[in-house]
Design a protein around this motif. Structure first.
Motif, PDB file in Angstrom:
ATOM      1  N   THR A   1      11.581  91.079 -46.762  1.00 18.88           N
ATOM      2  CA  THR A   1      11.997  89.956 -45.913  1.00 18.88           C
ATOM      3  C   THR A   1      13.481  89.670 -46.095  1.00 18.88           C
ATOM      4  N   ILE A   2      14.153  89.469 -44.989  1.00 17.81           N
ATOM      5  CA  ILE A   2      15.571  89.085 -45.014  1.00 17.81           C
ATOM      6  C   ILE A   2      15.629  87.566 -44.813  1.00 17.81           C
ATOM      7  N   LEU A   3      16.329  86.876 -45.730  1.00 15.74           N
ATOM      8  CA  LEU A   3      16.368  85.416 -45.743  1.00 15.74           C
ATOM      9  C   LEU A   3      17.713  84.888 -45.244  1.00 15.74           C
ATOM     10  N   SER A   4      17.702  83.639 -44.792  1.00 15.26           N
ATOM     11  CA  SER A   4      18.944  83.002 -44.354  1.00 15.26           C
ATOM     12  C   SER A   4      19.825  82.692 -45.560  1.00 15.26           C
ATOM     13  N   PRO A   5      21.107  83.023 -45.503  1.00 17.14           N
ATOM     14  CA  PRO A   5      21.999  82.773 -46.645  1.00 17.14           C
ATOM     15  C   PRO A   5      22.479  81.326 -46.750  1.00 17.14           C
ATOM     16  N   ALA A   6      22.223  80.504 -45.682  1.00 19.05           N
ATOM     17  CA  ALA A   6      22.740  79.131 -45.683  1.00 19.05           C
ATOM     18  C   ALA A   6      21.994  78.293 -44.654  1.00 19.05           C
ATOM     19  N   ASN A   7      22.154  76.988 -44.771  1.00 17.49           N
ATOM     20  CA  ASN A   7      21.683  76.097 -43.711  1.00 17.49           C
ATOM     21  C   ASN A   7      22.596  76.257 -42.509  1.00 17.49           C
ATOM     22  N   GLY A   8      22.043  76.201 -41.320  1.00 12.02           N
ATOM     23  CA  GLY A   8      22.891  76.298 -40.140  1.00 12.02           C
ATOM     24  C   GLY A   8      22.128  76.682 -38.897  1.00 12.02           C
ATOM     25  N   TYR A   9      22.850  77.255 -37.961  1.00 14.24           N
ATOM     26  CA  TYR A   9      22.295  77.656 -36.676  1.00 14.24           C
ATOM     27  C   TYR A   9      22.541  79.149 -36.457  1.00 14.24           C
ATOM     28  N   ILE A  10      21.601  79.783 -35.790  1.00 20.72           N
ATOM     29  CA  ILE A  10      21.761  81.200 -35.441  1.00 20.72           C
ATOM     30  C   ILE A  10      22.681  81.288 -34.222  1.00 20.72           C
ATOM     31  N   PHE A  11      23.956  81.572 -34.464  1.00 21.27           N
ATOM     32  CA  PHE A  11      24.901  81.667 -33.352  1.00 21.27           C
ATOM     33  C   PHE A  11      24.842  83.032 -32.676  1.00 21.27           C
ATOM     34  N   LYS A  12      24.486  84.053 -33.455  1.00 21.70           N
ATOM     35  CA  LYS A  12      24.375  85.405 -32.884  1.00 21.70           C
ATOM     36  C   LYS A  12      23.150  86.080 -33.472  1.00 21.70           C
ATOM     37  N   LYS A  13      22.496  86.902 -32.658  1.00 23.60           N
ATOM     38  CA  LYS A  13      21.386  87.710 -33.142  1.00 23.60           C
ATOM     39  C   LYS A  13      21.369  89.007 -32.356  1.00 23.60           C
ATOM     40  N   SER A  14      21.148  90.107 -33.076  1.00 24.53           N
ATOM     41  CA  SER A  14      21.154  91.413 -32.417  1.00 24.53           C
ATOM     42  C   SER A  14      19.792  92.092 -32.475  1.00 24.53           C
ATOM     43  N   LEU A  15      18.788  91.354 -32.931  1.00 22.10           N
ATOM     44  CA  LEU A  15      17.446  91.923 -33.035  1.00 22.10           C
ATOM     45  C   LEU A  15      16.496  91.325 -32.005  1.00 22.10           C
ATOM     46  N   ASN A  16      15.539  92.165 -31.580  1.00 21.72           N
ATOM     47  CA  ASN A  16      14.415  91.710 -30.776  1.00 21.72           C
ATOM     48  C   ASN A  16      13.135  92.215 -31.449  1.00 21.72           C
ATOM     49  N   ASN A  17      12.021  91.861 -30.917  1.00 20.80           N
ATOM     50  CA  ASN A  17      10.760  92.387 -31.451  1.00 20.80           C
ATOM     51  C   ASN A  17      10.774  93.914 -31.392  1.00 20.80           C
ATOM     52  N   ASN A  18      10.371  94.544 -32.508  1.00 20.09           N
ATOM     53  CA  ASN A  18      10.273  96.011 -32.615  1.00 20.09           C
ATOM     54  C   ASN A  18      11.627  96.726 -32.653  1.00 20.09           C
ATOM     55  N   SER A  19      12.700  95.996 -32.876  1.00 17.94           N
ATOM     56  CA  SER A  19      14.021  96.627 -32.952  1.00 17.94           C
ATOM     57  C   SER A  19      14.137  97.508 -34.189  1.00 17.94           C
ATOM     58  N   ALA A  20      15.029  98.483 -34.077  1.00 17.48           N
ATOM     59  CA  ALA A  20      15.443  99.275 -35.240  1.00 17.48           C
ATOM     60  C   ALA A  20      16.884  98.903 -35.548  1.00 17.48           C
ATOM     61  N   PHE A  21      17.303  99.053 -36.778  1.00 21.73           N
ATOM     62  CA  PHE A  21      18.677  98.686 -37.141  1.00 21.73           C
ATOM     63  C   PHE A  21      19.187  99.643 -38.210  1.00 21.73           C
ATOM     64  N   LYS A  22      20.502  99.696 -38.330  1.00 25.01           N
ATOM     65  CA  LYS A  22      21.147 100.548 -39.314  1.00 25.01           C
ATOM     66  C   LYS A  22      21.798  99.684 -40.395  1.00 25.01           C
ATOM     67  N   ALA A  23      22.009 100.277 -41.522  1.00 18.95           N
ATOM     68  CA  ALA A  23      22.724  99.581 -42.593  1.00 18.95           C
ATOM     69  C   ALA A  23      24.107  99.162 -42.097  1.00 18.95           C
ATOM     70  N   LYS A  24      24.565  98.019 -42.555  1.00 14.18           N
ATOM     71  CA  LYS A  24      25.875  97.438 -42.233  1.00 14.18           C
ATOM     72  C   LYS A  24      25.895  96.734 -40.884  1.00 14.18           C
ATOM     73  N   SER A  25      24.825  96.858 -40.077  1.00 19.59           N
ATOM     74  CA  SER A  25      24.800  96.156 -38.792  1.00 19.59           C
ATOM     75  C   SER A  25      24.695  94.648 -39.034  1.00 19.59           C
ATOM     76  N   VAL A  26      25.366  93.858 -38.186  1.00 14.74           N
ATOM     77  CA  VAL A  26      25.240  92.402 -38.268  1.00 14.74           C
ATOM     78  C   VAL A  26      24.005  92.007 -37.456  1.00 14.74           C
ATOM     79  N   LEU A  27      22.947  91.635 -38.164  1.00  9.32           N
ATOM     80  CA  LEU A  27      21.688  91.283 -37.491  1.00  9.32           C
ATOM     81  C   LEU A  27      21.710  89.842 -36.992  1.00  9.32           C
ATOM     82  N   PHE A  28      22.305  88.960 -37.797  1.00  5.76           N
ATOM     83  CA  PHE A  28      22.396  87.545 -37.441  1.00  5.76           C
ATOM     84  C   PHE A  28      23.749  87.000 -37.891  1.00  5.76           C
ATOM     85  N   GLN A  29      24.160  85.933 -37.239  1.00  9.28           N
ATOM     86  CA  GLN A  29      25.306  85.167 -37.717  1.00  9.28           C
ATOM     87  C   GLN A  29      24.861  83.715 -37.828  1.00  9.28           C
ATOM     88  N   VAL A  30      24.862  83.215 -39.047  1.00 10.45           N
ATOM     89  CA  VAL A  30      24.443  81.838 -39.314  1.00 10.45           C
ATOM     90  C   VAL A  30      25.698  80.985 -39.511  1.00 10.45           C
TER      91      VAL A  30
END
Length: 331
Positions: free
Chosen positions: A145-174
């Motif tokens: 599980t990937i956890l939120s690093p801080a309290n805040g709002y998800i300003f950016k997200k690059s994932l959808n259901n069933n997405s694949a991702f690579k290392a170093k990709s920015v999945l979320f911006q909190v």
């Protein structure tokens, strides 16, 4: 307008013997006052995100989305909250290696080997709770599980259901909004006043209350088009009432001091110099006097030379006084 002005000037000169300027134009006067006031600047700005409170969520491994919890942009999250559960072959292998090391070192104690396998998981940024669970349950889970690093709002997200991702990709911006910036423009001729500014009060049309800000930084770059610098303020925003993009009015003031002052209506700027009209030698006669002034606020000038407290100057119809002075060669 020009024709009317010419007629009035002609009329005033023609009847100078019978009527004074004061009679013709209902001249009103005001006195130089000694007041205790604070220099102020009024400006406008916009709420910005505090860049030090932006967190990118970038995994150190590749993988696939199993369950997406943070499934909407601008969703509010808390520190440690689940953002996404993923499957990663690399992580699963590291977990298995750690479990095997635990089992192996039971019979052949080797703290260095055990610490090394645990450190590998920590360096992959696997939550400590998951690592402890392996040791407790003596088994591994295929998912992490990937956890939120801080309290805040998800300003950016690059994932959808069933997405694949690579290392170093920015999945979320909190983005944490407990503190925000306000950026505003300061004209270059206001810099001397800004040096003495002590308080910054903000208001916005969206909210009834006002906010107190602190000065953070004057950007070291002049905007040549606007002849202005950008000033950055910071302020607490624990309730998250202020949102990025909000328009604000900023009132800035220095500590109160005593000044000789005149209302802005009594001072005329001409050819880059400032003039007032003082009582002349004869009744109803007024003469221009060049003075040195400084802006105290939008309605008031600080008088820096030539006049004293109680001196009387004209407070209206300055354009007529100017015309009369030119006709009589007083400039």
């Amino acid at each position: 307008m020009k024709l009317l002005l010419i007629i009035l000037i002609f009329f005033s000169v023609l009847n100078a013997k019978d009527k004074t300027v004061q009679q013709l134009f209902n001249v009103q006067t005001t006195k130089v006052k000694l007041v205790s006031d604070a220099k102020s600047i009024k400006s406008f700005g916009f709420v910005k995100v505090d860049e030090s409170r932006v967190y990118d969520v970038s995994p150190r491994f590749s993988g696939f989305v199993e369950t997406l919890y943070a499934d909407k942009t601008y969703k509010k999250v808390t520190k440690g909250e689940k953002l996404v559960m993923v499957y990663s072959p690399e992580v699963l292998k590291a977990k298995d290696d750690y479990l095997n090391t635990i089992n192996y070192t039971k019979e052949r104690p080797n703290k260095t080997m055990l610490k090394s396998s645990k450190t590998k998981l920590a360096l992959l940024n696997i939550p400590d709770a998951e690592i402890q669970q392996i040791k407790k349950d003596k088994k591994t889970s295929s998912f992490t599980t990937i956890l939120s690093p801080a309290n805040g709002y998800i300003f950016k997200k690059s994932l959808n259901n069933n997405s694949a991702f690579k290392a170093k990709s920015v999945l979320f911006q909190v983005v944490n909004l407990d503190k925000v910036w306000v950026e505003l423009k300061i004209h270059q001729n206001q810099l001397s006043t800004l040096a003495n500014i002590k308080s910054f009060t903000l208001s916005t049309p969206s909210l009834k209350q006002t906010f107190i800000a602190t000065r953070e930084n004057l950007y070291p770059e002049l905007d040549p088009k606007e002849e202005s610098f950008t000033l950055r303020l910071s302020l607490d925003n624990k309730s998250n009432l202020l949102k990025p993009g909000m328009y604000t009015t900023v009132n800035m003031s220095a500590d109160a001091k005593s000044y000789l002052t005149l209302p802005a209506t009594s001072v005329m700027r001409k050819n880059g110099k400032f003039y007032v009209f003082v009582v002349g030698e004869y009744e109803g006669e007024y003469e221009p006097l060049e003075i040195d002034v400084e802006v105290l606020n939008p309605d008031t000038y600080i008088v820096k030379s030539e006049l004293n407290a109680g001196d009387e100057v004209v407070n209206n119809a300055l354009f007529m006084m100017d015309s009369d002075a030119q006709v009589n060669g007083l400039y």
